[in-house]
Design an enzyme around this catalytic site. Structure first.
Site, PDB file in Angstrom:
ATOM      1  N   LYS A 172      51.177  47.749  50.985  1.00 32.08           N
ATOM      2  CA  LYS A 172      52.102  47.974  52.113  1.00 32.08           C
ATOM      3  C   LYS A 172      53.426  48.665  51.775  1.00 32.08           C
ATOM      4  O   LYS A 172      54.488  48.224  52.229  1.00 32.08           O
ATOM      5  CB  LYS A 172      52.449  46.617  52.755  1.00 32.08           C
ATOM      6  CG  LYS A 172      51.310  45.911  53.401  1.00 32.08           C
ATOM      7  CD  LYS A 172      51.725  44.586  53.984  1.00 32.08           C
ATOM      8  CE  LYS A 172      52.090  43.558  52.935  1.00 32.08           C
ATOM      9  NZ  LYS A 172      52.064  42.177  53.442  1.00 32.08           N
ATOM     10  N   ASP A 208      51.140  34.826  53.588  1.00 31.24           N
ATOM     11  CA  ASP A 208      51.459  34.658  55.022  1.00 31.24           C
ATOM     12  C   ASP A 208      50.274  34.136  55.831  1.00 31.24           C
ATOM     13  O   ASP A 208      50.447  33.455  56.844  1.00 31.24           O
ATOM     14  CB  ASP A 208      52.018  35.955  55.636  1.00 31.24           C
ATOM     15  CG  ASP A 208      51.177  37.192  55.356  1.00 31.24           C
ATOM     16  OD1 ASP A 208      50.165  37.085  54.641  1.00 31.24           O
ATOM     17  OD2 ASP A 208      51.530  38.279  55.848  1.00 31.24           O
TER      18      ASP A 208
HETATM   19  C1  BGC Z   1      48.502  41.789  51.510  1.00 36.77           C
HETATM   20  C2  BGC Z   1      48.179  40.371  51.888  1.00 36.77           C
HETATM   21  C3  BGC Z   1      48.891  40.006  53.171  1.00 36.77           C
HETATM   22  C4  BGC Z   1      48.598  41.036  54.244  1.00 36.77           C
HETATM   23  C5  BGC Z   1      49.309  40.737  55.546  1.00 36.77           C
HETATM   24  C6  BGC Z   1      48.253  42.740  52.650  1.00 36.77           C
HETATM   25  O1  BGC Z   1      48.682  44.025  52.319  1.00 36.77           O
HETATM   26  O2  BGC Z   1      47.743  42.193  50.396  1.00 36.77           O
HETATM   27  O3  BGC Z   1      48.536  39.474  50.865  1.00 36.77           O
HETATM   28  O4  BGC Z   1      48.460  38.737  53.587  1.00 36.77           O
HETATM   29  O5  BGC Z   1      48.988  42.309  53.795  1.00 36.77           O
HETATM   30  O6  BGC Z   1      50.679  40.661  55.384  1.00 36.77           O
END
Ligand code: BGC
Length: 477
Positions: A172, A208
């Site tokens: 992200k 989360d």
């Molecule tokens: C992450 C997860 C997270 C999800 C939602 C993903 O990019 O790898 O750990 O739960 O995003 O936030």
């Protein structure tokens, strides 16, 4: 002009819109998947879940199925004051939560993480976090107190205990050097120590998805899946220990553990190639982590707007939108925000109020009602595919768990703000689950704060009772 020619021209003009529709349809058809495709995807997902859970198969699995060390949903007896950190969504937040049975109160503050820190060094990131904690505590007159802290860290982590989480890879848009392969709780504690002016200890680190599940389970005991549809996507669920080949903890009651699936990485081995479009490939190619998080990139909010933008640009270049004339904004990567998709799809009549507003924001000068209709159509194709793809994952979990009634706790901006995501998902999951299975998708509130506080409360209680027993016997139990 001869009469005959005029008749032919009139006939042509009549079919032209249909012909244009056909051209549009040709360019966006790859977003439309068949029922069989979704069924096949669910089988693939199920296979990947099992591969991730197996001790021998896990090292080569892309969907890692991390055991979280959170073993049970809350029983309502959790209480006290807790600090929580929430890193990994749209915003970074520090929260102060008071738990008192079913009553929960919280105060929170959003702090910005500047772009240069998101892609800087780990030390800079954790120093910044520690500084935000200090500011928060100072504003709330807490500097003299010792309050247990829970850390919602929403990135893929291999946990080696409730307060030890090793980041496997950033996702992200984050890419801080020197954090992958490290225990993020240790990095946080080191940063706190470097400052020397706050007394905070992190007792638990959660994803989360776990926060969403715990927060919802606080009031609904059937809650057994936590789902995030926001900047990223992921899900966790409650699994029986006997199915977790990877498990290296104890086998005491309850013989279950929450598994953080990290399903966003599905497809990183090419298993989604048969449904990927040229737009998905472009998004991946220009991302900060090419070849990674393929399923996430087809679903979540960080990427959806960009997929739509690429499709609209393609239509425009073919002269099928805006009379072929675009704008610098429309040609700019990342400039078509995912919130536009929700706004455009929220238009319910032919006035296209929101759609026109978005076109204005994109500095598009010439647009017709037909352009609005086409843009709306493209948005709905991309969001429907996302909702259906996410449903595939949820249905695979429901079929795997095989419980009668399951509540799925859902959080995230995409799910919250899109006008049809919920309904689309209910429809698709229903088609994919075993007959007779009942489920509910429930919006989970403040999981990243409340969920972290609940887990921290349990960890704190355990620690206090351990301290007591050491105090009583002078020996560790
Ligand atoms: C992450 C997860 C997270 C999800 C939602 C993903 O990019 O790898 O750990 O739960 O995003 O936030």
């Amino acid at each position: 002009m001869g009469r005959e020619f005029q008749t032919v021209l009139a006939a042509l003009l009549k079919i032209l819109p249909d012909y244009e529709d056909m051209l549009v349809e040709n360019l966006v058809r790859p977003f439309i998947l068949k029922d069989e495709d979704y069924k096949r995807l669910m089988d693939i997902m199920l296979g990947e879940f099992n591969k991730g859970l197996g001790k021998e198969t896990n090292p080569t699995a892309k969907v890692k199925m991390y055991p979280t060390y959170v073993r049970d949903v809350p029983d309502g007896s959790e209480n006290g004051n807790f600090l929580a950190l929430d890193l990994g969504g749209t915003n970074f937040r520090v929260l102060l939560i008071n738990l008192n049975g079913q009553e929960v109160t919280m105060e929170s503050k959003i702090y910005l993480i500047p772009q240069h820190i998101m892609t800087g060094t780990g030390e800079q990131l954790f120093d910044h976090i520690a500084e935000c904690i200090h500011k928060f505590m100072s504003n709330h007159d807490l500097l003299k107190e010792k309050i247990p802290l829970g850390f919602t860290f929403s990135f893929p982590c291999k946990q080696i205990g409730l307060n030890h989480a090793i980041l496997t890879q950033w996702t992200k848009g984050f890419k801080c050097e020197g954090v992958e392969g490290e225990d993020v709780v240790r990095l946080l504690h080191e940063a706190i120590k470097r400052r020397g002016d706050i007394d905070v200890e992190c007792l638990a680190v959660i994803n989360d998805t776990v926060g969403a599940l715990m927060s919802c389970a606080h009031s609904d005991r059937d809650c057994a899946i936590g789902l995030i549809l926001g900047t990223g996507t992921n899900a966790c669920y409650i699994e029986k220990l006997e199915n977790v080949g990877l498990w290296d903890g104890d086998y005491n009651e309850p013989k279950q553990v929450m598994i953080n699936t990290e399903w966003g990485a599905l497809g990183d081995d090419g298993c989604l190639d048969f449904v990927k479009t040229e737009y998905d490939r472009q998004v991946d190619k220009h991302s900060i982590n090419p070849g990674r998080q393929i399923y996430e990139k087809m679903i979540s909010g960080m990427y959806m707007g960009e997929i739509v933008r690429l499709a609209l640009e393609k239509l425009r270049k073919h002269g099928l939108l805006f009379g072929g004339k675009g704008s610098e904004e429309l040609s700019t990567r990342g400039r078509f925000y995912t919130k536009y998709v929700s706004e455009i799809e929220s238009d319910v009549d032919d006035h296209f109020k929101n759609t026109k507003q978005v076109f204005e924001e994109l500095a598009l000068e010439k647009y017709s009602d037909e352009d609005c209709r086409i843009a709306q159509y493209v948005c709905s194709l991309v969001s429907t595919r996302a909702a259906f793809l996410a449903s595939v994952g949820v249905a695979a979990l429901l079929n795997k768990m095989d419980r009668q009634d399951v509540t799925v706790a859902v959080d995230g901006s995409l799910y919250r703000f899109h006008p049809h995501f919920h309904d689309l998902m209910v429809e698709k999951i229903q088609q994919l689950v075993k007959p007779g299975m009942k489920f509910k998708l429930m919006l989970s509130h403040d999981g990243s704060g409340k969920g972290a506080a609940i887990v921290t409360a349990v960890a704190n209680r355990l620690r206090e009772s351990e301290k007591e027993s050491i105090g009583e016997n002078g020996l560790e139990n």
